[in-house]
Write a protein that holds these residues in place. Structure first.
Motif, PDB file in Angstrom:
ATOM      1  N   ALA A 109      46.725  49.556  48.767  1.00  0.00           N
ATOM      2  CA  ALA A 109      47.445  48.593  49.852  1.00  0.00           C
ATOM      3  C   ALA A 109      48.608  47.694  48.923  1.00  0.00           C
ATOM      4  CB  ALA A 109      46.760  47.748  50.096  1.00  0.00           C
ATOM      5  N   GLY A 110      48.852  47.722  47.841  1.00  0.00           N
ATOM      6  CA  GLY A 110      49.621  46.684  46.615  1.00  0.00           C
ATOM      7  C   GLY A 110      49.575  45.615  47.372  1.00  0.00           C
ATOM      8  N   LEU A 111      48.193  45.142  47.202  1.00  0.00           N
ATOM      9  CA  LEU A 111      48.017  43.542  46.947  1.00  0.00           C
ATOM     10  C   LEU A 111      47.189  42.985  45.674  1.00  0.00           C
ATOM     11  CD1 LEU A 111      46.752  43.439  50.936  1.00  0.00           C
ATOM     12  CD2 LEU A 111      49.304  43.181  49.992  1.00  0.00           C
ATOM     13  N   TYR A 112      47.005  43.391  44.771  1.00  0.00           N
ATOM     14  CA  TYR A 112      45.791  43.147  44.327  1.00  0.00           C
ATOM     15  C   TYR A 112      46.410  41.965  43.137  1.00  0.00           C
ATOM     16  CZ  TYR A 112      42.370  43.160  40.091  1.00  0.00           C
ATOM     17  OH  TYR A 112      41.581  42.268  39.656  1.00  0.00           O
ATOM     18  N   ASP A 113      47.676  42.874  42.695  1.00  0.00           N
ATOM     19  CA  ASP A 113      48.598  41.452  41.931  1.00  0.00           C
ATOM     20  C   ASP A 113      49.010  40.205  42.482  1.00  0.00           C
ATOM     21  OD1 ASP A 113      48.312  43.252  39.374  1.00  0.00           O
ATOM     22  OD2 ASP A 113      50.346  43.799  39.914  1.00  0.00           O
ATOM     23  N   GLN A 114      49.047  39.531  43.369  1.00  0.00           N
ATOM     24  CA  GLN A 114      49.129  39.149  44.756  1.00  0.00           C
ATOM     25  C   GLN A 114      47.691  38.185  44.361  1.00  0.00           C
ATOM     26  OE1 GLN A 114      51.285  40.735  48.570  1.00  0.00           O
ATOM     27  NE2 GLN A 114      51.904  38.842  48.019  1.00  0.00           N
ATOM     28  N   LEU A 115      46.283  38.926  44.730  1.00  0.00           N
ATOM     29  CA  LEU A 115      45.761  37.760  44.615  1.00  0.00           C
ATOM     30  C   LEU A 115      44.648  37.118  43.412  1.00  0.00           C
ATOM     31  CD1 LEU A 115      44.752  38.866  48.534  1.00  0.00           C
ATOM     32  CD2 LEU A 115      45.420  36.378  47.832  1.00  0.00           C
ATOM     33  N   ALA A 116      44.654  38.831  42.508  1.00  0.00           N
ATOM     34  CA  ALA A 116      43.685  38.573  41.115  1.00  0.00           C
ATOM     35  C   ALA A 116      44.524  37.343  40.572  1.00  0.00           C
ATOM     36  CB  ALA A 116      43.750  39.990  40.477  1.00  0.00           C
ATOM     37  N   PRO A 117      43.276  36.466  40.048  1.00  0.00           N
ATOM     38  CA  PRO A 117      41.909  37.201  39.744  1.00  0.00           C
ATOM     39  C   PRO A 117      40.672  36.610  40.761  1.00  0.00           C
ATOM     40  CG  PRO A 117      42.280  34.902  38.241  1.00  0.00           C
ATOM     41  CD  PRO A 117      43.722  35.606  38.731  1.00  0.00           C
ATOM     42  N   SER A 175      32.820  40.839  52.036  1.00  0.00           N
ATOM     43  CA  SER A 175      31.855  41.889  51.822  1.00  0.00           C
ATOM     44  C   SER A 175      31.718  43.282  50.910  1.00  0.00           C
ATOM     45  CB  SER A 175      31.211  42.680  53.632  1.00  0.00           C
ATOM     46  OG  SER A 175      30.680  41.136  54.100  1.00  0.00           O
ATOM     47  N   GLY A 176      32.489  43.090  51.061  1.00  0.00           N
ATOM     48  CA  GLY A 176      32.904  44.684  50.158  1.00  0.00           C
ATOM     49  C   GLY A 176      32.382  44.284  48.642  1.00  0.00           C
ATOM     50  N   THR A 177      32.162  45.625  47.602  1.00  0.00           N
ATOM     51  CA  THR A 177      31.607  44.974  46.365  1.00  0.00           C
ATOM     52  C   THR A 177      33.050  45.020  46.024  1.00  0.00           C
ATOM     53  OG1 THR A 177      32.261  47.890  46.222  1.00  0.00           O
ATOM     54  CG2 THR A 177      29.494  47.324  46.843  1.00  0.00           C
ATOM     55  N   PRO A 178      32.895  44.937  44.656  1.00  0.00           N
ATOM     56  CA  PRO A 178      34.115  43.938  44.023  1.00  0.00           C
ATOM     57  C   PRO A 178      34.995  45.252  43.628  1.00  0.00           C
ATOM     58  CG  PRO A 178      31.875  42.943  43.055  1.00  0.00           C
ATOM     59  CD  PRO A 178      31.490  43.838  43.833  1.00  0.00           C
ATOM     60  N   GLU A 179      34.608  46.742  43.286  1.00  0.00           N
ATOM     61  CA  GLU A 179      35.184  47.891  42.864  1.00  0.00           C
ATOM     62  C   GLU A 179      36.015  47.990  44.337  1.00  0.00           C
ATOM     63  OE1 GLU A 179      34.778  52.745  42.060  1.00  0.00           O
ATOM     64  OE2 GLU A 179      33.069  51.649  41.466  1.00  0.00           O
ATOM     65  N   LYS A 180      34.923  48.188  45.367  1.00  0.00           N
ATOM     66  CA  LYS A 180      35.380  48.276  46.336  1.00  0.00           C
ATOM     67  C   LYS A 180      37.255  47.275  46.775  1.00  0.00           C
ATOM     68  CE  LYS A 180      34.794  48.704  51.690  1.00  0.00           C
ATOM     69  NZ  LYS A 180      34.024  48.667  52.811  1.00  0.00           N
ATOM     70  N   ILE A 181      36.886  46.060  47.042  1.00  0.00           N
ATOM     71  CA  ILE A 181      38.159  45.175  46.518  1.00  0.00           C
ATOM     72  C   ILE A 181      38.931  45.330  46.444  1.00  0.00           C
ATOM     73  CG2 ILE A 181      38.589  43.143  47.479  1.00  0.00           C
ATOM     74  CD1 ILE A 181      34.847  42.306  47.226  1.00  0.00           C
ATOM     75  N   ARG A 182      38.908  45.808  44.944  1.00  0.00           N
ATOM     76  CA  ARG A 182      39.275  46.056  43.792  1.00  0.00           C
ATOM     77  C   ARG A 182      40.362  47.141  43.947  1.00  0.00           C
ATOM     78  NH1 ARG A 182      40.803  44.876  37.883  1.00  0.00           N
ATOM     79  NH2 ARG A 182      42.002  45.646  37.350  1.00  0.00           N
ATOM     80  N   HIS A 183      39.944  48.491  44.619  1.00  0.00           N
ATOM     81  CA  HIS A 183      40.597  49.581  44.722  1.00  0.00           C
ATOM     82  C   HIS A 183      41.422  49.210  46.031  1.00  0.00           C
ATOM     83  CE1 HIS A 183      41.029  54.084  44.519  1.00  0.00           C
ATOM     84  NE2 HIS A 183      40.755  53.904  45.894  1.00  0.00           N
ATOM     85  N   GLY A 184      40.967  48.571  47.079  1.00  0.00           N
ATOM     86  CA  GLY A 184      41.579  48.439  48.639  1.00  0.00           C
ATOM     87  C   GLY A 184      42.621  47.964  48.296  1.00  0.00           C
ATOM     88  N   ARG A 244      52.008  28.278  50.344  1.00  0.00           N
ATOM     89  CA  ARG A 244      52.459  27.326  49.211  1.00  0.00           C
ATOM     90  C   ARG A 244      51.510  26.563  48.869  1.00  0.00           C
ATOM     91  NH1 ARG A 244      56.175  31.274  47.392  1.00  0.00           N
ATOM     92  NH2 ARG A 244      57.669  30.947  48.761  1.00  0.00           N
ATOM     93  N   LEU A 245      49.941  27.052  48.625  1.00  0.00           N
ATOM     94  CA  LEU A 245      48.230  27.070  48.575  1.00  0.00           C
ATOM     95  C   LEU A 245      47.763  27.677  47.898  1.00  0.00           C
ATOM     96  CD1 LEU A 245      47.399  25.124  51.725  1.00  0.00           C
ATOM     97  CD2 LEU A 245      47.868  23.913  50.307  1.00  0.00           C
ATOM     98  N   PRO A 246      46.739  26.690  46.847  1.00  0.00           N
ATOM     99  CA  PRO A 246      46.040  28.296  46.210  1.00  0.00           C
ATOM    100  C   PRO A 246      45.145  28.949  47.407  1.00  0.00           C
ATOM    101  CG  PRO A 246      45.998  25.670  45.277  1.00  0.00           C
ATOM    102  CD  PRO A 246      46.751  26.279  46.472  1.00  0.00           C
ATOM    103  N   LYS A 247      45.375  30.256  46.510  1.00  0.00           N
ATOM    104  CA  LYS A 247      44.146  31.288  47.821  1.00  0.00           C
ATOM    105  C   LYS A 247      43.596  32.288  46.859  1.00  0.00           C
ATOM    106  CE  LYS A 247      48.754  32.842  48.093  1.00  0.00           C
ATOM    107  NZ  LYS A 247      49.824  31.714  47.691  1.00  0.00           N
ATOM    108  N   CYS A 248      42.830  32.470  47.182  1.00  0.00           N
ATOM    109  CA  CYS A 248      41.267  33.593  47.099  1.00  0.00           C
ATOM    110  C   CYS A 248      40.863  34.715  48.204  1.00  0.00           C
ATOM    111  CB  CYS A 248      40.704  32.950  46.181  1.00  0.00           C
ATOM    112  SG  CYS A 248      39.462  32.260  47.788  1.00  0.00           S
ATOM    113  N   VAL A 249      40.064  35.054  47.231  1.00  0.00           N
ATOM    114  CA  VAL A 249      39.543  36.549  48.251  1.00  0.00           C
ATOM    115  C   VAL A 249      38.113  35.912  48.266  1.00  0.00           C
ATOM    116  CG1 VAL A 249      39.812  39.004  49.018  1.00  0.00           C
ATOM    117  CG2 VAL A 249      41.463  38.163  48.032  1.00  0.00           C
ATOM    118  N   ALA A 250      37.379  36.111  49.596  1.00  0.00           N
ATOM    119  CA  ALA A 250      35.856  36.076  49.417  1.00  0.00           C
ATOM    120  C   ALA A 250      35.047  37.488  50.395  1.00  0.00           C
ATOM    121  CB  ALA A 250      35.500  35.395  50.217  1.00  0.00           C
TER     122      ALA A 250
END
Length: 233
Positions: free
Chosen positions: A129-137, A116-125, A108-114
């Motif tokens: 894995a079905g996690l993009y919508d939980q963490l974007a943008p 080493s991958g490229t933006p395309e690699k992070i988004r694709h991964g 129950r806290l704000p979250k983000c991703v940091a």
């Protein structure tokens, strides 16, 4: 005594997740793609050797290290070749870290991703894995800063973008460079050692690098966040 709600902590205003090896079980896949690409360009190396040398390090930083070693330049599109090989392997092999989706939902806290991958690699991964919508943008890449991990730049950039002071940030990392970078940024770091790439003794390496706590099961993360202190001393 007042009970602390799971996944909340008044000492923190932001949780920063690494991606590879923390959200997606991708390190073994990425190392295989990196090893195959390097070998093809005259630098024979195994996936296991890539893992030991470059876990948590961006492709850009790994390339610079190898070019210094061999005293010659790799192809201009080397990172693109590694990325293409990685994305190809992702399609059939990539999975989310076990229980991480539920853990994200319980925090129950704000979250983000940091990452080493490229933006395309992070988004694709994250998408595979079905996690993009939980963490974007709120997804940040080492390509957005001058220096990747173990420098603190990416973590400080993420905190600045999220408008949170570094001391109020809690980082979840699986690599020594990531833990080192998080601590250099003045943040508390929890070390995760539950990915398929983690060998016996990995938790000890993370603690030696400065992780306040280490854990191997994402189901425990919300409660760990609730209990974590502001600083890892």
């Amino acid at each position: 005594m007042k009970k602390t709600h799971q996944g909340k902590n008044p000492n923190f205003d932001l949780v920063i997740f690494d991606c590879d090896g923390v959200l997606v079980d991708s390190e073994v896949i990425s190392c295989r793609a990196h090893a195959e690409t390097l070998t093809r360009h005259g630098y024979p190396i195994t996936a296991e050797q890539v893992l030991v040398r470059f876990l948590g390090v961006s492709d850009r930083e790994a390339r610079r290290s190898i070019e210094r070693e061999i005293d010659r330049k790799l192809p201009d599109d080397f990172e693109q070749q590694v990325k293409a090989a990685t994305l190809k392997f992702y399609e059939g092999d990539l999975q989310a870290i076990a229980h991480v989706s539920d853990a994200i939902g319980a925090i129950r806290l704000p979250k983000c991703v940091a990452s080493s991958g490229t933006p395309e690699k992070i988004r694709h991964g994250l998408t595979c894995a079905g996690l993009y919508d939980q963490l974007a943008p709120h997804i940040f890449s080492a390509t957005q800063v001058d220096r990747g991990k173990p420098a603190p730049d990416l973590f400080l950039f993420a905190a600045e973008q999220m408008k949170v002071q570094p001391a109020q940030c809690l980082v979840i990392e699986d690599s020594v460079p990531g833990v080192t970078g998080g601590r250099a940024a003045g943040m508390t770091v929890l070390g995760f050692h539950g990915g398929s790439h983690c060998q016996p003794g990995h938790a000890e390496l993370l603690r030696a690098a400065g992780a306040a706590v280490t854990f191997g099961d994402m189901r425990t993360l919300p409660e760990l966040i609730a209990r974590a202190g502001r600083k890892a001393d």
